[in-house]
Motif scaffolding. Structure first.
Motif, PDB file in Angstrom:
ATOM      1  N   ARG A   1      -7.965  -1.026  -3.759  1.00  0.00           N
ATOM      2  CA  ARG A   1      -8.431   0.212  -4.273  1.00  0.00           C
ATOM      3  C   ARG A   1      -7.395   0.749  -4.907  1.00  0.00           C
ATOM      4  O   ARG A   1      -6.109   1.059  -4.274  1.00  0.00           O
ATOM      5  CB  ARG A   1      -9.288   1.080  -3.231  1.00  0.00           C
TER       6      ARG A   1
ATOM      7  N   THR B   1      -2.646   6.380  -5.655  1.00  0.00           N
ATOM      8  CA  THR B   1      -2.949   5.760  -4.289  1.00  0.00           C
ATOM      9  C   THR B   1      -3.294   4.268  -4.621  1.00  0.00           C
ATOM     10  O   THR B   1      -4.312   4.018  -5.139  1.00  0.00           O
ATOM     11  CB  THR B   1      -3.906   6.537  -3.642  1.00  0.00           C
TER      12      THR B   1
ATOM     13  N   GLN C   1      -4.304   1.222  -2.087  1.00  0.00           N
ATOM     14  CA  GLN C   1      -4.300   0.960  -0.834  1.00  0.00           C
ATOM     15  C   GLN C   1      -5.580  -0.229  -0.731  1.00  0.00           C
ATOM     16  O   GLN C   1      -6.584  -0.085  -1.181  1.00  0.00           O
ATOM     17  CB  GLN C   1      -4.842   2.086   0.038  1.00  0.00           C
ATOM     18  N   GLY C   2      -5.028  -1.636  -0.532  1.00  0.00           N
ATOM     19  CA  GLY C   2      -5.671  -2.706  -0.258  1.00  0.00           C
ATOM     20  C   GLY C   2      -6.197  -2.971  -2.116  1.00  0.00           C
ATOM     21  O   GLY C   2      -5.341  -2.932  -2.661  1.00  0.00           O
TER      22      GLY C   2
ATOM     23  N   LEU D   1       1.831   3.461   2.755  1.00  0.00           N
ATOM     24  CA  LEU D   1       0.679   3.821   3.648  1.00  0.00           C
ATOM     25  C   LEU D   1       0.288   2.631   4.791  1.00  0.00           C
ATOM     26  O   LEU D   1       0.747   1.499   4.531  1.00  0.00           O
ATOM     27  CB  LEU D   1      -0.489   3.895   2.642  1.00  0.00           C
TER      28      LEU D   1
ATOM     29  N   SER E   1       0.818  -6.475  -3.984  1.00  0.00           N
ATOM     30  CA  SER E   1       1.905  -6.066  -3.649  1.00  0.00           C
ATOM     31  C   SER E   1       3.240  -6.589  -4.814  1.00  0.00           C
ATOM     32  O   SER E   1       2.753  -7.146  -5.643  1.00  0.00           O
ATOM     33  CB  SER E   1       2.567  -6.519  -2.591  1.00  0.00           C
TER      34      SER E   1
ATOM     35  N   ASP F   1       0.884  -1.401  -0.009  1.00  0.00           N
ATOM     36  CA  ASP F   1       0.063  -0.027   0.046  1.00  0.00           C
ATOM     37  C   ASP F   1       1.048   1.125   0.129  1.00  0.00           C
ATOM     38  O   ASP F   1       1.818   1.268   0.890  1.00  0.00           O
ATOM     39  CB  ASP F   1      -0.985   0.118   1.169  1.00  0.00           C
ATOM     40  N   TYR F   2       0.591   2.241  -1.212  1.00  0.00           N
ATOM     41  CA  TYR F   2       1.348   3.293  -0.893  1.00  0.00           C
ATOM     42  C   TYR F   2       0.839   4.574  -1.787  1.00  0.00           C
ATOM     43  O   TYR F   2      -0.235   4.538  -2.483  1.00  0.00           O
ATOM     44  CB  TYR F   2       2.830   3.056  -1.733  1.00  0.00           C
ATOM     45  N   ARG F   3       1.461   5.840  -1.575  1.00  0.00           N
ATOM     46  CA  ARG F   3       1.179   6.802  -2.395  1.00  0.00           C
ATOM     47  C   ARG F   3       2.488   7.115  -3.358  1.00  0.00           C
ATOM     48  O   ARG F   3       3.566   6.830  -2.821  1.00  0.00           O
ATOM     49  CB  ARG F   3       0.917   8.126  -1.613  1.00  0.00           C
TER      50      ARG F   3
END
Length: 200
Positions: free
Chosen positions: A150, A145, A147-148, A200, A170, A72-74
């Protein structure tokens, strides 16, 4: 007091030194014409440091693949694309070699894509372009973004795609230099002058 400040400064330096280019939670993978050492090459593209950026403009198609994997990241990326460039930001790749847009999620950079459904700003195969934004001939900023399940894509301040069913959770990120359909002719130049990621 001075001793406490010195100790705090030492701790901060040590924390930052754990990951090259990290600041405020952000890790800088490309900064101007520096950062090639953070990537492995896959395929055939003439990636090089040139005029303040990492550039490719010749070859049969290839990638710079991050040596690290991310979940998870930006992700923030500054790029310049020729009008006829075929490029993209590959995310959470399930492999580190032999990459395709079916083994990673791709935020596209392809203004002249024959099917504009997943042109620049779209997430190829999964997230249709919500609002067209052309990238050719200028510097642009991708803000992505993940995350999960999304993933949201913002290009130059405009949300261009979003999915809530990501297949891959990932993996490494990759920068593409692609060829042009249908004959596989070399695409136009792609330049990256900033690639930053924050977990994140």
């Amino acid at each position: 007091m001075k001793r406490s400040l010195a100790l705090a400064a030492t701790t901060l330096v040590a924390a930052c030194s754990m990951m090259p280019g990290s600041m405020g939670g952000w890790t800088t993978l490309i900064d101007g014409d520096k950062g090639l050492e953070n990537f492995n090459r896959d395929g055939d593209a003439n990636w090089r440091a040139d005029d303040g950026a990492i550039v490719a403009d010749k070859g049969k198609g290839g990638f710079l693949v991050s040596k690290q994997s991310f979940g998870d990241y930006r992700l923030r990326i500054e790029f310049w694309a020729a009008d006829n460039a075929n490029s993209g930001i590959y995310m959470r790749c399930s492999v580190s070699t032999g990459l395709t847009d079916k083994l990673c999620h791709e935020a596209n950079i392809f203004d002249q894509r024959p099917d504009q459904t997943f042109a620049t700003g779209g997430i190829v195969h999964m997230g249709k372009v919500l609002q067209p934004v052309k990238a050719g001939g200028k510097w642009n900023v991708y803000d992505i973004t993940a995350q999960g399940r999304r993933i949201s894509v913002v290009l130059n301040g405009v949300k261009t795609a979003e999915i809530d069913n990501a297949q891959f959770l990932s993996g490494p990120i990759a920068l593409q230099y692609g060829t042009l359909p249908p004959k596989g002719e070399p695409g136009g130049a792609i330049k990256f002058r900033k690639v930053q990621i924050r977990p994140l």
